[in-house]
Scaffold this active site. Structure first.
Site, PDB file in Angstrom:
ATOM      1  N   ASN A 166     -42.371 -83.466  -9.224  1.00 60.09           N
ATOM      2  CA  ASN A 166     -41.143 -83.863  -9.904  1.00 60.09           C
ATOM      3  C   ASN A 166     -40.799 -85.340  -9.710  1.00 60.09           C
ATOM      4  OD1 ASN A 166     -40.784 -82.654  -7.210  1.00 60.09           O
ATOM      5  ND2 ASN A 166     -38.664 -83.302  -7.408  1.00 60.09           N
TER       6      ASN A 166
ATOM      7  N   THR B 185     -25.442 -58.107 -15.083  1.00 60.14           N
ATOM      8  CA  THR B 185     -25.447 -58.218 -16.541  1.00 60.14           C
ATOM      9  C   THR B 185     -26.197 -59.460 -16.985  1.00 60.14           C
ATOM     10  OG1 THR B 185     -23.301 -57.107 -16.656  1.00 60.14           O
ATOM     11  CG2 THR B 185     -23.977 -58.378 -18.588  1.00 60.14           C
TER      12      THR B 185
ATOM     13  N   CYS C 124     -32.145 -83.357  -6.708  1.00 61.13           N
ATOM     14  CA  CYS C 124     -31.693 -82.503  -5.611  1.00 61.13           C
ATOM     15  C   CYS C 124     -31.554 -83.278  -4.304  1.00 61.13           C
ATOM     16  CB  CYS C 124     -32.664 -81.341  -5.426  1.00 61.13           C
ATOM     17  SG  CYS C 124     -32.785 -80.289  -6.880  1.00 61.13           S
TER      18      CYS C 124
END
Length: 381
Positions: A152, A238, A325
């Site tokens: 990355n 869900t 990050c």
């Protein structure tokens, strides 16, 4: 000139075609996919269609795709699940990964309970891992090898097919964090011989908060969340129908446009590299060729990257020092130091990542901005 976004590795803008596909599932087709009536059936069909779209991008089977919240969740799911199984069955075991992995893998490995040992394999000066180093690291109790497909920070593409063949032959579970690669370079899970693969929607022009885990048919992992029977009983809750629809559409678009987009971005990448290397004291991080199409990581000798980033931001250019990050960290890049750079060298580097909406004029403008900023910071302006 309008602000120029050049940090596509951190996140991509959601493609308008993806947004259009998602919108009806917020209001018009809002049913719970688990419901039996028509509202639920419509949502369930949309989830099924997205699963097919995503599987097609990877040459996988739809039932091998499990929707998650993103790449970090998928990485943690695999590592923690297999580690827990090794502890239960054998009282411990051994994992192999590399020193340049995303923190989702590194921190997951660091947090594993006693009994699980981890070997962090070195890379060369271009950020490339060599198969023989994995071969040397394997032990009788090695149960997992986890190696990213493409880095990355510096964009290096790793020899995943070679590692996959070795692990398959040795009966070792092989996982790849392909968050930076999926949608940008061809990914065929059968040819690569991976057992699991992580991906994230917001890295391929889909929405944030949705990702997936590919798990090869026949491979077993522990459920991530207890509750309902969603995702074949492995991840209760869900389904995020709009997000899943968006990820499916993003995968469909990537499959259709990858060849032409790769060629276009590679040309822009070469234009940028050529221009950067003309600046005195500039060096390229990572390989010249075997890297992601839109990734350019470089350093400018004697210039602190934080100061340069601020100047470029004021000039209207959004770039980064590395992984989003790790933003705000005072530590030098773990990727660049693993590649043999000193902390001082690592702290001169920035990452430029281009994407679907980057054009040649923006690259030319950025090059001029970097040259101007470098001259100014060196007192030569």
């Amino acid at each position: 000139m309008k602000p120029v976004y050049l940090d596509y590795a951190a996140t991509t803008p959601t493609d308008e075609r993806v947004v259009s596909a998602m919108l009806p599932y917020f209001t018009q087709h809002f049913g719970n996919p688990s419901s039996l009536y028509s509202f639920g059936r419509g949502a369930r069909q949309a989830v099924r269609r997205a699963r097919w779209q995503l599987a097609a991008l990877l040459n996988a089977e739809p039932e091998e795709m499990f929707f998650t919240s993103g790449g970090s969740e998928s990485d943690n799911w695999i590592i923690r699940s297999l580690a827990a199984e090794a502890l239960e069955k054998n009282g411990g075991g051994h994992i192999i990964t590399s020193k340049i992995e995303h923190h989702a893998v590194l921190h997951a490995c660091e947090s594993l309970p006693q009994g699980i040992e981890v070997t962090y394999v070195d890379v060369d000066e271009e950020g490339r891992l060599h198969l023989e180093d994995i071969e040397k690291a394997v032990r009788p109790d090695t149960f997992l090898v986890s190696i990213m497909t493409a880095n990355n920070e510096v964009g290096t593409i790793e020899p995943i097919a070679q590692i996959g063949a070795f692990c398959r032959e040795g009966g070792i579970f092989f996982h790849t964090d392909a968050v930076q690669a999926v949608g940008h370079i061809p990914m065929d899970v059968k040819k690569l011989q991976v057992d699991a693969l992580s991906l994230s929607g917001h890295k391929l022009y889909g929405p944030k908060g949705i990702g997936a885990l590919y798990l090869r048919r026949g491979k077993k992992i522990l459920p991530l969340i207890a509750g309902g029977a969603q995702e074949r009983g492995l991840r209760a809750g869900t389904e995020n129908t709009p997000g899943i629809v968006g990820l499916g559409k993003a995968a469909e678009l990537a499959a259709a446009e990858m060849i032409s987009e790769t060629a276009r971005l590679t040309a822009l990448r070469e234009q940028l590299i050529e221009g950067i290397l003309k600046i005195p004291g500039a060096h390229l991080n990572g390989p010249r060729e075997k890297r992601l199409p839109g990734n350019v990581s470089f350093g400018l000798e004697g210039i602190d990257h934080e100061t340069l980033l601020i100047r470029l931001d004021l000039m209207g250019f959004a770039v980064s020092a590395g992984s989003a990050c790790s933003a705000g960290s005072l530590e030098p890049s773990h990727v660049l130091t693993a590649m043999g750079q000193s902390a001082e060298q690592a702290n001169t580097s920035i990452r430029v990542t281009m994407g679907r909406f980057t054009d040649k004029e923006e690259v030319e403008a950025f090059l001029q901005a970097v040259k101007t900023a470098a001259l100014s910071m060196r007192g030569q302006a």
